[in-house]
Write a protein that holds these residues in place. Structure first.
Motif, PDB file in Angstrom:
ATOM      1  N   UNK A  12      53.655 -94.231  47.731  1.00 13.05           N
ATOM      2  CA  UNK A  12      52.457 -93.308  46.896  1.00 13.05           C
ATOM      3  C   UNK A  12      52.880 -91.776  46.858  1.00 13.05           C
ATOM      4  N   UNK A  13      53.601 -91.313  47.924  1.00 11.46           N
ATOM      5  CA  UNK A  13      54.014 -89.884  48.139  1.00 11.46           C
ATOM      6  C   UNK A  13      55.467 -89.848  48.873  1.00 11.46           C
ATOM      7  N   UNK A  14      56.227 -89.072  48.470  1.00  7.36           N
ATOM      8  CA  UNK A  14      57.461 -88.974  49.436  1.00  7.36           C
ATOM      9  C   UNK A  14      57.094 -88.210  50.854  1.00  7.36           C
ATOM     10  N   UNK A  15      55.829 -87.732  50.821  1.00  5.64           N
ATOM     11  CA  UNK A  15      55.700 -86.959  52.114  1.00  5.64           C
ATOM     12  C   UNK A  15      55.063 -87.934  52.951  1.00  5.64           C
ATOM     13  N   UNK A  16      55.352 -88.015  54.465  1.00 12.83           N
ATOM     14  CA  UNK A  16      54.928 -88.773  55.277  1.00 12.83           C
ATOM     15  C   UNK A  16      53.816 -87.942  56.244  1.00 12.83           C
ATOM     16  N   UNK A  17      52.721 -88.707  56.768  1.00  9.20           N
ATOM     17  CA  UNK A  17      51.628 -88.048  57.574  1.00  9.20           C
ATOM     18  C   UNK A  17      51.973 -88.899  58.768  1.00  9.20           C
ATOM     19  N   UNK A  18      51.446 -88.343  59.887  1.00  7.17           N
ATOM     20  CA  UNK A  18      51.274 -89.086  61.289  1.00  7.17           C
ATOM     21  C   UNK A  18      50.512 -90.179  60.982  1.00  7.17           C
ATOM     22  N   UNK A  19      50.538 -91.352  61.729  1.00  9.44           N
ATOM     23  CA  UNK A  19      49.833 -92.397  61.674  1.00  9.44           C
ATOM     24  C   UNK A  19      48.219 -92.267  62.113  1.00  9.44           C
ATOM     25  N   UNK A  20      48.368 -91.242  63.309  1.00 13.95           N
ATOM     26  CA  UNK A  20      47.019 -90.897  63.836  1.00 13.95           C
ATOM     27  C   UNK A  20      46.235 -89.809  62.940  1.00 13.95           C
ATOM     28  N   UNK A  48      59.308 -82.738  52.340  1.00 14.11           N
ATOM     29  CA  UNK A  48      59.336 -83.627  51.291  1.00 14.11           C
ATOM     30  C   UNK A  48      58.338 -83.631  50.053  1.00 14.11           C
ATOM     31  N   UNK A  49      57.861 -82.290  50.142  1.00 16.63           N
ATOM     32  CA  UNK A  49      56.728 -82.107  48.922  1.00 16.63           C
ATOM     33  C   UNK A  49      57.810 -81.929  47.722  1.00 16.63           C
ATOM     34  N   UNK A  50      57.245 -82.997  46.642  1.00 12.64           N
ATOM     35  CA  UNK A  50      58.040 -82.942  45.467  1.00 12.64           C
ATOM     36  C   UNK A  50      57.847 -82.068  44.318  1.00 12.64           C
ATOM     37  N   UNK A  51      57.094 -80.952  44.240  1.00 17.77           N
ATOM     38  CA  UNK A  51      56.908 -80.231  43.296  1.00 17.77           C
ATOM     39  C   UNK A  51      57.558 -78.668  43.488  1.00 17.77           C
ATOM     40  N   UNK A  58      59.238 -88.594  59.354  1.00 18.62           N
ATOM     41  CA  UNK A  58      59.789 -90.027  58.881  1.00 18.62           C
ATOM     42  C   UNK A  58      60.473 -89.802  57.538  1.00 18.62           C
ATOM     43  N   UNK A  59      61.611 -89.989  57.508  1.00 17.90           N
ATOM     44  CA  UNK A  59      62.356 -89.860  56.079  1.00 17.90           C
ATOM     45  C   UNK A  59      61.890 -91.022  55.362  1.00 17.90           C
ATOM     46  N   UNK A  60      61.581 -90.890  54.001  1.00 22.57           N
ATOM     47  CA  UNK A  60      61.416 -91.692  53.083  1.00 22.57           C
ATOM     48  C   UNK A  60      62.245 -92.754  52.532  1.00 22.57           C
ATOM     49  N   UNK A  61      63.515 -92.506  53.142  1.00 17.85           N
ATOM     50  CA  UNK A  61      64.969 -93.495  53.104  1.00 17.85           C
ATOM     51  C   UNK A  61      64.608 -94.644  54.272  1.00 17.85           C
ATOM     52  N   UNK A  81      51.665 -98.050  49.129  1.00 18.45           N
ATOM     53  CA  UNK A  81      51.885 -97.581  50.422  1.00 18.45           C
ATOM     54  C   UNK A  81      51.264 -96.029  50.641  1.00 18.45           C
ATOM     55  N   UNK A  82      50.374 -95.780  51.533  1.00 19.48           N
ATOM     56  CA  UNK A  82      49.959 -94.490  51.590  1.00 19.48           C
ATOM     57  C   UNK A  82      50.772 -93.978  52.853  1.00 19.48           C
ATOM     58  N   UNK A  83      50.578 -92.494  52.968  1.00 20.13           N
ATOM     59  CA  UNK A  83      51.728 -91.689  53.764  1.00 20.13           C
ATOM     60  C   UNK A  83      51.670 -91.776  55.020  1.00 20.13           C
ATOM     61  N   UNK A  84      50.425 -92.191  55.616  1.00 22.45           N
ATOM     62  CA  UNK A  84      50.133 -92.374  57.197  1.00 22.45           C
ATOM     63  C   UNK A  84      51.169 -93.502  57.512  1.00 22.45           C
ATOM     64  N   UNK A  85      51.797 -94.299  56.753  1.00 21.16           N
ATOM     65  CA  UNK A  85      52.219 -95.602  57.319  1.00 21.16           C
ATOM     66  C   UNK A  85      53.612 -95.522  56.590  1.00 21.16           C
ATOM     67  N   UNK A  86      54.514 -94.632  56.767  1.00 20.29           N
ATOM     68  CA  UNK A  86      55.849 -94.357  56.434  1.00 20.29           C
ATOM     69  C   UNK A  86      56.904 -95.106  57.176  1.00 20.29           C
ATOM     70  N   UNK A  87      56.515 -95.394  58.502  1.00 20.27           N
ATOM     71  CA  UNK A  87      57.552 -95.939  59.431  1.00 20.27           C
ATOM     72  C   UNK A  87      57.766 -97.207  59.057  1.00 20.27           C
TER      73      UNK A  87
END
Length: 341
Positions: free
Chosen positions: A141-149, A334-337, A163-166, A109-115
């Motif tokens: 794919x990554x814990x970081x979410x991006x806006x769908x737009x 939510x950057x992991x590094x 959006x929280x990855x939870x 699942x890519x970051x733009x679709x975390x909702x």
């Protein structure tokens, strides 16, 4: 304790002694070794990566890999080539080489679709491209979410989602309940993020896919995940050969003269030495290639064992330098590094 069944090959098992979930099956041609996942399924320890594989070449690469004996294909919505990966899979199903149940397929699942309400539709989109009823594994794919737009890789923080990855994980769990995937997991999550998911989940993640190669060897994270019955899948196992020469990216270990010499000693290539070493850590690796000879070479790693001094040298190569640092997003919440592991 781990189980070895019908094994006649000398791969180095020194690191497997602490791997409770290991179930090493026959590691001969056409029968890849597997690790047991916490949901009861098995994942082949060697898979074909498809990131940056051109759509017009990845179809043949998948066909070649399955013909060689690969039974694990790693793909993702972000890679933009899932339709061709699916075509390759179906070609080998149609000619009788495999059945769907014989091959392990991963998507992400890519970051733009975390909702939460976007997760199931995005998996259905990937399944449509792959022409499959289910995948074996679906990852955030990554814990970081991006806006769908926003663009898939936004230029700045204006594209970040809060959006929280939870919340995303709840959508992932729904994918399991609907039978769209057998297992769900994480990718590029650090130890604190993994623990947070574990503390709040109803369905436990089965893997954490992260960068693993001799130059970036996250043994603390591997140990952390193993202790929680989560298998680590290592991407960029050959050290990001596509990134050679980029500032901050070390020379891939496969070009190290000492590793090349190790290969000569075992009548193997440096690539095979590195993949053998990584598998001996008790992880899964997914080297990428669209070249048939290299696909064959990457698969032929189970019939030799490195000695203690060779392993020690490869252990010493860890520079903690990533091929995929994604530093442009280090200010994301939510950057992991930003922590050690």
């Amino acid at each position: 304790m781990f189980i070895i069944r019908s094994i006649k090959i000398p791969i180095n098992f020194r690191s497997f002694r602490t791997t409770r979930n290991l179930n090493y099956s026959t590691c001969a041609k056409k029968k890849a070794c597997v690790l047991q996942l916490n949901n009861g399924t098995q994942i082949p320890v060697l898979g074909l990566g498809t990131y940056l594989s051109p759509p017009d070449q990845v179809l043949q690469a998948v066909k070649d890999a399955i013909s060689v004996g690969y039974r694990h294909i790693d793909c993702a919505w972000f890679y933009g080539n899932e339709a061709k990966v699916g075509a390759g899979l179906h070609a080998k199903i149609a000619d009788g080489t495999i059945k769907r149940t014989n091959v392990f397929v991963t998507s992400k699942l890519w970051n733009n679709h975390h909702a939460k309400d976007k997760v199931v539709p995005m998996l259905k989109e990937s399944l449509s491209k792959l022409r499959l009823d289910f995948v074996d594994l679906y990852l955030i794919h990554w814990p970081m979410g991006f806006k769908e737009t926003a663009e898939p890789l936004p230029a700045n923080s204006s594209g970040y989602s809060d959006v929280d990855y939870l919340e995303t994980w709840e959508g992932m769990e729904e994918c399991v309940h609907l039978g769209l995937t057998k297992g769900i997991g994480l990718s590029n999550f650090n130890s604190e993020q993994v623990e947070r998911v574990l503390d709040n989940c109803k369905v436990k993640p089965v893997v954490n896919q992260v960068e693993v190669n001799p130059n970036m060897n996250p043994k603390k994270l591997i140990k952390f995940c193993k202790e929680r019955d989560i298998v680590v899948v290592g991407y960029s196992p050959l050290g990001g050969t596509d990134s050679t020469g980029r500032p901050g990216v070390p020379l891939p270990t496969i070009r190290d003269p000492k590793v090349i010499q190790m290969g000569k000693k075992h009548d193997k290539s440096a690539v095979q030495v590195v993949l053998n070493y990584l598998v001996s850590l008790g992880i899964v690796v997914i080297p990428k290639s669209v070249t048939k000879s290299r696909i064959e070479e990457n698969f032929d790693i189970f019939d030799f064992s490195l000695d203690i001094s060779e392993v020690a040298y490869l252990d010493s190569c860890n520079k903690k330098q990533r091929c995929v640092p994604l530093k442009e997003y280090k200010d994301h919440p939510y950057f992991p590094f930003n922590i050690e592991f």
